[in-house]
Structures are given as structure tokens and as C-alpha cells.
Enzyme design. Structure first.
Site, PDB file in Angstrom:
ATOM      1  N   TYR B 138       0.887  -1.176   0.000  1.00  0.00           N
ATOM      2  CA  TYR B 138       0.000   0.000   0.000  1.00  0.00           C
ATOM      3  C   TYR B 138       0.921   1.220   0.000  1.00  0.00           C
ATOM      4  O   TYR B 138       1.577   1.498   0.992  1.00  0.00           O
ATOM      5  CB  TYR B 138      -0.833  -0.065   1.279  1.00  0.00           C
ATOM      6  CG  TYR B 138      -1.984   0.892   1.455  1.00  0.00           C
ATOM      7  CD1 TYR B 138      -2.225   1.951   0.593  1.00  0.00           C
ATOM      8  CD2 TYR B 138      -2.862   0.722   2.529  1.00  0.00           C
ATOM      9  CE1 TYR B 138      -3.306   2.793   0.795  1.00  0.00           C
ATOM     10  CE2 TYR B 138      -3.941   1.566   2.740  1.00  0.00           C
ATOM     11  CZ  TYR B 138      -4.158   2.607   1.864  1.00  0.00           C
ATOM     12  OH  TYR B 138      -5.221   3.448   2.075  1.00  0.00           O
ATOM     13  N   LYS B 166      -1.269  -1.350  -4.167  1.00  0.00           N
ATOM     14  CA  LYS B 166      -2.287  -0.316  -4.190  1.00  0.00           C
ATOM     15  C   LYS B 166      -1.554   1.013  -4.163  1.00  0.00           C
ATOM     16  O   LYS B 166      -0.920   1.361  -3.169  1.00  0.00           O
ATOM     17  CB  LYS B 166      -3.210  -0.420  -2.980  1.00  0.00           C
ATOM     18  CG  LYS B 166      -4.241   0.704  -2.996  1.00  0.00           C
ATOM     19  CD  LYS B 166      -5.089   0.829  -1.755  1.00  0.00           C
ATOM     20  CE  LYS B 166      -6.111   1.937  -1.987  1.00  0.00           C
ATOM     21  NZ  LYS B 166      -6.045   3.035  -1.088  1.00  0.00           N
TER      22      LYS B 166
END
Lengths: 312, 312, 312, 312
Positions: B138, B166
Site C-alpha cells: 500500500y 495499491k
């Protein structure tokens, strides 16, 4: 010459070739301008960050601008960077650029000082008042350490202070919101939004940007002209493929070893090494105190040019 | 359930509805999950930044995750954020998420400490070793204050540590280069690149991203599902039009007065106010110490929902 | 005049009074210089950040410097700021300052560009080579966004490139380590370390700093001269008490409303409003595009001057 | 035990020794606490940044705190860090620390999220409400990326929310202004200002700070105890000389190669390597994913200990 309203297309920010002794190499600069014009670019931007404006004396800036104005010969508009710390100093560059024949001016927010949105807006208004030429705002937080937000830009677009924006912020989300707001207010027919981010031109044009000011366009102007044409024709898959090729080529901006040199040295050194390898300029020197690329880095640049199909 | 490899599609990071007294409102959360599933999303991401993971206790995190796992009922995969400062703490969240039935895990770089690329890579390797579930990195520099560069991510993609990324960095240029590199190395069939930037999804998909994790997808999941479908079908003009509509709607994240509250309060408060106005959740409360939106701000959110066609 | 080696004492960075129309008010500037000399300062620093160097045109800079050189009349040395983005531009300011009669030069690291320690060192070496005058490095990360670390400064001190350092970094820990290293290498007899942090002068002198360049010294030169004398005599409690009084007075730099103006406007506006209230200069105008202090803010400045015993 | 009001003196933030397998080495930790107590420190701070709190699981935190509480045996107060992202999570740590026998609590501003001064103030108020123990605010912008300004701290000092501040901001100018304000409002008899900056303790005490929380005090507690005693007795020259010796020793925090590891790894690794060389702890391991110091770096640490007179 009169600028198209709004300004559109591919408008590379020219590198400023230097001689081995640090003077502006006017022959190479004129040749570079000619090379870009032959590739079909729609304008020329002199004295931007890619042009090492921060490194050039006032006299060198004048020489560079006059060389390009002469080379352009009215075929495309010449935009001139007027980069300095605050308003009075920028206005002096504006007057000089007018005298040298620029068609439009490009100014950043104040820097070195700790500024404020109200001051930034006033700064652009005062520059605009001091000159007749169309004025573009240059959003480059990496250099000036503040962002030209939509709250600053939109009123200046609406009241005619600004003819456009060169967005080198890398903040594509903010760019999307700005473009949406520009259209909603009906300003897109007279306010030109140009992206300075070489790697996301397809997306920016899909989002409605008017054009692109790609530093990498010095090296591969044909690539950006093709990309722009694909986008205008709605050939988005082809645009993306061209962008992918250019994204791979962009690695030449970090061919230099970041433990040995600054980001500007590496980026500008990569552009100039590529231009020299392509025969577009005579000497790859960057202005002091930038660290030059070593042979290994230049070798990496050569390899990238080969992979991009620009060298055999 | 087994994750598709690579993971693709629209995977909203669920908001975590709270009751007036600050508990997880499991009824509203299950309803929200159902609303997203009905809209056709391809996965659910629980306990991300949009889910206020930073504000929830470990027990609350468990409750939220288990609620969504139950609501999803195996129809789509459930990704669980395991957000904490460093490795050992993150591994404990990982074990808890496994026990709660997550299908994949999402971890950031270390934060609070001053870290280093070698440490970040080791961090992800250790997390991966501690669990059988697919692991997504992330990238959220706004929260963790370091960037997951391609130099960090690509080796972790190549050796199977990471199943995907992400990207909430907002750095679309770096994303483009990463996507180009992922494909060149033949990793795009097993490494999933998901953008978390709600405003540039059309461009990211054009650039080859596998999917999108849009916070705004809580509010308008149909919009993102349509946008994704347009993009997959090559209808880029339609994708851009949908993105434009969503970009205008995104203004609800700054309906709150920035002189009165932090960016997280405004953004999360905007999402939750919209969800409450849409009847999707019961209460718009955000976790302490966030400042709630005042009535004026909620009025602005309502107007934006109307303009976007989500309220009559 | 020849500089003392090492340079010591109180060396205020002069404000540059302007007329209502934005010209350098040479009468007020000469009067300000006289006021500081009468208070017993040991040097004058013209064209620093407090002198609005970033806002003045080259001609205005010349006027300011020549005015102060004439007012100083050889009684104390005059240091001149030569602030610009990179080496070639700085060297032009250096030549101009020499012609205007400066006794020493003060330059920052390169800014606007993304630089590197090796480039910063080369920058100072090239400036030093271009001129005969002693050169001071100006460490001001708030303006130039890089820090002059000990690794950069110590070699330049050792090889005679630098005669000293003006440390406006606010990093007192790094200053302490630098002072320790300077002494250990036996450089303290020829390399002058001056703090530019108005609020920690007692501590800096206790740590071995050679002097101070206090912007607030424009307003209360007697205070800094007393503080310096106390410290040199080992009267540390008295030095601290004087510093406390000056720390309270320093609040005039944030009398302006930070939601309405930038930090530079507030700080410089506070200094100038105080100087006008004290009768030291004629007009409190700051250079465009700075936002002027409003009456309420000027009232706060007046109150602070009263509390500090500078106004009845 | 009841805390002295205001808390004063030398209160080292204890390192947390680990075994080779990453467990808390309670024997070494108790020995370290004993060593500090023998040197005459006035309090012990467990689970701060120097204690690797960010790296320890909740169980490890409990073990570390209980070990030190037992070792202190009521001779000096034990302050416990309760470091986590936001309020609810911090309150859980607070309850745990109370159960483990802490005498006071130390909390940072919220991090990971984008916060606001109003939220930070509310955060501390809620923590204080949740517990009976005195609460100290921990200002550490390097970790949490916001600064506890005087505007936040002073009201919390005035209303009794905070018993004190640990200032690890490195912003000595702001510290001076805070101290001046604290005294002016008559709060200095009940609000304790402790500097966490190891390199400027003499200056901070001269400015009126109540005490110091020096990470380096793990390695040389006698040095800080002497420095504090000199300062309290007004022997400022001796205080400065002691500080100079400690400033030179502080170089052990960057013995590690910054191209190979993060700042936390280098700093904490330096402390622990020194403690092992001094025989104070058994193993110099830092928590994963920190990079360990290599032998060359440990050699540099040994040399610094010798130069400081701590090793023969």
C-alpha cells in the site's frame, strides 16, 4: 506573433546547449529549435527548467531567447520563461523577454520567501499589468515549494490575468479537477492547460488538457507529436503505446548516479547527453555547479536511445 | 476464497460506519458491503485509510473485517488492511486478519520511524513469510512519509513476495514507469497494480493498471463500475466522461472547512455524510479526534450528490 | 575594510526601508545603519533575507548596499548578501557587491534546482575563486530547501573557501556538533560561526558561536549588544534574562494574521512596523507582493514594543 | 509513586534490549535501569522512540514496562510511552500502562492521518480523561509529521490536561518562546518542560527547561547527571564543556552507513552497540526490519566511547 487562443499542441521546453566553456552555444540551440520545428511541434518554450534558466545569467538568457526567436522565424509562437524569486525581479525579466521578441511569458509563484495564496495571485496580476504579452503560470512545486491550487488559478483565468497554465506539479488528480472546473466555468476556450509531465500525456489529453510541454520532447519530438495526433484523433490505444515507449525512454533522466549528483544534474544531463548522441547539439555540458554524467551513465543513455529506436 | 491472479476490477476501500457512541455499526457496514456488491464491484478492501483503520482499536478492526467477510459470503474477495508502524505489529494484525477470514492482506511501509528502502523490502518479506495469504503493498506517502519506489517494488513482485500494489501515492508518472517495467519483465500476469487515485482512473487504466481502489467508490460504486467497463471495452471517451462526473463529485472530500479540521476529517467526513444522505449508513460520525462536518458542509455534500445525479 | 579573523560580535541583517512607491528609502536606510552603529554593533549585513534581498531588483540591491557602505564609513565591516539561484548568477552579484564596496560576501546554497552536497561545495568554491573577498555560507533551509551539513561546511572551512557560516537553519543540535568539530580541527581561530537564530543566542554563545546575525537586532540592537557582552563576560544568567526579553519581543514577527499573509510578509512586516513606530524609518512598506500588516497587527507590534521597554 | 510537580532532572528514555531472537531481554533491561539509577537519574522513560516502542508488540511493550517498574522499585518515577496512531488506540495503551504500574504517560500527536491543531488538542484531552495518571505530550515531528505549537500546548498546560512536554522537535527557538510563555502565565511551577535534544541541554537549561530526556543518557548517564548538576549550580562553563564532550559522543548515532540503513536503525543501533561494548546489555540487536550495524560501524562506536573516556 499572435498566440492561438487557447494555445494547444506540443510545445517543448528547449534545452540550452552550452559550449565547453559554459557559453550559450547558439549554433546548437538554433539547430535544436529547427529540429523541433521540423518534427511538427506547435510552439517553443525557452528558459524553462529544462532550459537551465536557473543557471543562466541575464545576458545568457537574452542570448538564448533571441536565438530561438530568430530560429522560429514566426512559424510557431515562442514562450519565454521569466523565472526569478519575486515580482519586481520577474517583471524585469518580462520586459527583457518582450524586447527579445517573445510571444508569451511563463512565470512561477514567488520562491525563496515563504509566500501565501493571496500573494501569489497578486504576483501574477502585477506581472500581467507590467506587460502586454499573454502570461502563463508555471506550477512547479519541486522548484518553488508551493502549489498553484485551483483556488489561485481559476480566478486568474477568469479575469484574464492568465492565458494558461503549465502544470509540472505531477499532481494529476488536482489537474483533473482543475480541467473539470475550467470547462464548467466555460474558460476552456481561452485558458490553456498544458501538462509538463512527460509520462502521463495520454491521460492528460484524455482528461482534456490542451497540450503538453515535455522536456523529453527535446530528445524525441516526433514521439510527442505522434502521441498528440493519436489523442486528437481518438486513437487512445495508439496514444498509450506511444506514451509507453516514451516512458521507457524517460529513464535517461536517471541514468546518472543519484549518490553522486542532484536530480537536476541527472535529468538535464540525460537530456543533453541524448541530444549529443543524436547529433542534435555539439556538447553535452550542463551549467555549473551541476555534476556531469560519467561515461557509464552516457552508455546507459545510449542504450535507452537504441531501445527507443532513436539510434541504430 | 482464492484471489484471481492478477486481481482486477473495482475494489472499494470500505468506510467503517460508526454509531453515535463510536462503536462499529455492523448493520450499516454490512449494508454498505451489500450496496457495493449489488453495484458489481470485484472485491472489497476493509481497514484501509478510508476505513479509518488508523482510528480503530484492534477489537474494532476485527469486528469490521468479520462483518464484511460475512456480508461478502465468498462472492468477491475481501482484502484486509493490516496497518501498523512496523513489522512485528503488522504481523500480529496479519494473523488476526487471517483468523477473521480475509482473502488477502494490504500493508504499508514502516512509519513513525525513519526507514530505508532495504528495510522496507525486508518488512514486506517478513510479513509475507509470516502468512499464507497474498500480500499487497500500500503506497501512501501522505500517511507514511516514504514512497514505494519501483526499485523496492519490482524485486518484491518478481520473487512473489507481493501479489500487487495499491498505489495511493498520487504520483502518476512513477505509476506509468512502474507499469511499463512490470510488463517488460513479464510480471503483469501475476502482479496486480491497482490505483487508489479516484481522479485519474481513466488514465491509469489506459496506462495498463489492473484495477482501482476508489474511496469515492463507497459513494458512487456504479460510477466506478461503469468507468471500469468503458475502459475495458476501449470506450475511452465514455470512460473520461464518467471520470469527469466523478471528479466533480470528489469535491465532497473538501466540503469541510480546512481551517477548522484536518484533511482526514474532511475527506472521511465527506464520504460518510454522503453515505448517510444516500441512506446507505445510519450515522455520519467519524472516529475521535476527528472534527465532524458542520451543517453547512453537509449542505455542500448534498448539493454535490444532486449535481452528480445521486440525489434528486 | 579588512575583516577581523574570525569575525565576531553582533552583526544585524539590515532591513531595507522602502518608500510608499517601492523605492529604496536611502535616507531611512542610512539612518537605520547609524542607529545600529550607535548601539555598538560589530558589523552590518546588507541584502540578507531580512533585507528583502529576494524582492529587490539588481539596481535596488546596489542602492541599498552602497547606502550602507557609505553610512558605515569604515567603522565596521559591511557584509553583502549575494542571493541568487545558482553559481553564475551569484558570481555576478559578487562582482557587483565588490564594486559597491562590500567587505565580505554571504551566499546560500543553490536553490530552485534539485541539488547535491557535491554541487553545493563546488558552488561555494567557484564563488570564492571569482572574488577576493571573504565568503560566508548562509544556511537557510526554509528558503533554499537544503541544509548545509557539517560534511559540506567543514572541508570548505579547512581549505579556506569559507571565512564563516551564518546559520539560520534553526537546527541548534547540528550547530553544536559543528562548533565541536570546528574547534577539534583547530579552525575556530579563522572560521567564524554566526547564529542567525534570534531566540537562542545565549545558548549558541555558550556553545562557542563567534557571533550573531539577528533580524530582531534591527529593532533592538542594544538588547543584542548587551546579550553579547554578558555572554563574553560569562554572565550567563544575565544573558539568559536579556534573551528572554528578546524572545518575548520576537512575537512581533507573527503579529500578522497567518491566514491572510505569508510568513515572510508577517516577519518582515513586523520588523518594519516596529522600526516605523520607533521612528527609525519613515514607512513600513514591504516589497510586493507581500501583504501589509493591518492596523490591528500594528497595534500588537506597538504593545510588544511597550512590553519590551522600547516604547513608553 | 506520585510524580514531583513539576517533574525535573535527567530522565533517560530507556533502550529496550532484545535477545538474538527478538524477545525483550528482561535481564539486560533491568540491568540497564539499575545502571541509570546508580548514576543518579531522576526518572525513567520507557517505551519512547529510543525504546523502539514503534517496533514492539503490545505484549513486548508490557514486558518492557513491567520490567522497568520492578527495577525502579519506587525509587524514581517511571514514565511510559503510549505511542499509537490515534486516540482510541492510545487510550488502550494508557490503560495497559496503568495496569503495568506506570507513574505517568507520554503520548504524541495523532499520526498516519492528516490532522489539525483542534484535533490534536482534543486527542490529548480525551487521553487525559481516560486515565488518572499525569500526561506528558511528546513533540516529535520527525516521527509524527506535525509540530506541537505553543498555541496547542499552552491551553492544555493551563487547564491541567498536560503535566508537561517532552520536546524532541529540535526547534530550540520555539522551545525558548514556549518557556517564556509558560513562565509569564505562571505555569512553570506545575508544567514541566523537558528537552529531548541531547545536544543542546546546556542551552535548554539556561533557558529554563525543567529537565532532559536524553537518548544518549542510556550510554552516558553520568555525563547528563553532571551536566544537569552544573547547570542547576550555575556553573555554565562546566555545563557547556560536559555538553561538548557529549556532543562528540553523539556521533555514535551516525556510525552506521546512511546509504545502507535508515536513521532509526543507525541511531538505535549506535546506542545499543555502545551499551553492549560497555557491558550494560548482552546483545546489540535492534528490532526488525532495522538493519544492524556492521563491524566497521561498531568499531567507530568503540572509538567514540574511548574518546569520551567511557572505555579505556
Amino acid at each position: 506573433m499572435r498566440l492561438a487562443v487557447p494555445l494547444t499542441g506540443v510545445i517543448p521546453p528547449l534545452c540550452t546547449p552550452l559550449t565547453r566553456t559554459g557559453d550559450v552555444d547558439t549554433r546548437s540551440l538554433a539547430a535544436l529549435a529547427g529540429r523541433l520545428l521540423d518534427a511538427g511541434v506547435h510552439g517553443l518554450f525557452v528558459l524553462g527548467s529544462s532550459g537551465e534558466a536557473a543557471y543562466l545569467t541575464d545576458a545568457q538568457r537574452r542570448t538564448a531567447l533571441e536565438t530561438v526567436v530568430e530560429a522560429a522565424a514566426g512559424r510557431v509562437p515562442v514562450l519565454a520563461g521569466i523565472i526569478d524569486m519575486t515580482t519586481a525581479r520577474v517583471c524585469e525579466h518580462a520586459a527583457s523577454a518582450v524586447a527579445s521578441g517573445a510571444d508569451a511569458l511563463v512565470a512561477t509563484a514567488p520562491f525563496y520567501t515563504r509566500t501565501h495564496p493571496a500573494e501569489i495571485a497578486d504576483h501574477f496580476r502585477r506581472i500581467r499589468t507590467s506587460t502586454q504579452l499573454p502570461l502563463f503560470a508555471y506550477d512547479i512545486p519541486l522548484a518553488v515549494h508551493s502549489k498553484l491550487t485551483a483556488d489561485i488559478v481559476l480566478p486568474l483565468a477568469a479575469d484574464g490575468t492568465l492565458a494558461g497554465l503549465k502544470d509540472s506539479s505531477g499532481d494529476e488528480g488536482a489537474l483533473r479537477r482543475l480541467l473539470t472546473d475550467v470547462r464548467r466555468r466555460g474558460l476552456d476556450a481561452r485558458f490553456s492547460v498544458l501538462t509538463g509531465s512527460e509520462l502521463t500525456v495520454d491521460g492528460a489529453l484524455l482528461a482534456g488538457a490542451h497540450g503538453v510541454v515535455p522536456g523529453l520532447g527535446n530528445v524525441d519530438p516526433h514521439g510527442y507529436v505522434r502521441l498528440y495526433a493519436h489523442a486528437r484523433a481518438g486513437r487512445w490505444a495508439e496514444a498509450a503505446a506511444e506514451q509507453d515507449r516514451l516512458a521507457a525512454l524517460f529513464a535517461l533522466t536517471d541514468a546518472g548516479d543519484p549518490t553522486l549528483m542532484g536530480g537536476s544534474s541527472a535529468g538535464l544531463g540525460g537530456f543533453k547527453a541524448a541530444l549529443r548522441l543524436l547529433g542534435a547539439i555539439d556538447c553535452q555540458a550542463t551549467a555549473a555547479p551541476q555534476v556531469p554524467l560519467d561515461d557509464e551513465a552516457v552508455g546507459r543513455v545510449r542504450k535507452l536511445l537504441e531501445e527507443a529506436g532513436l539510434l541504430p
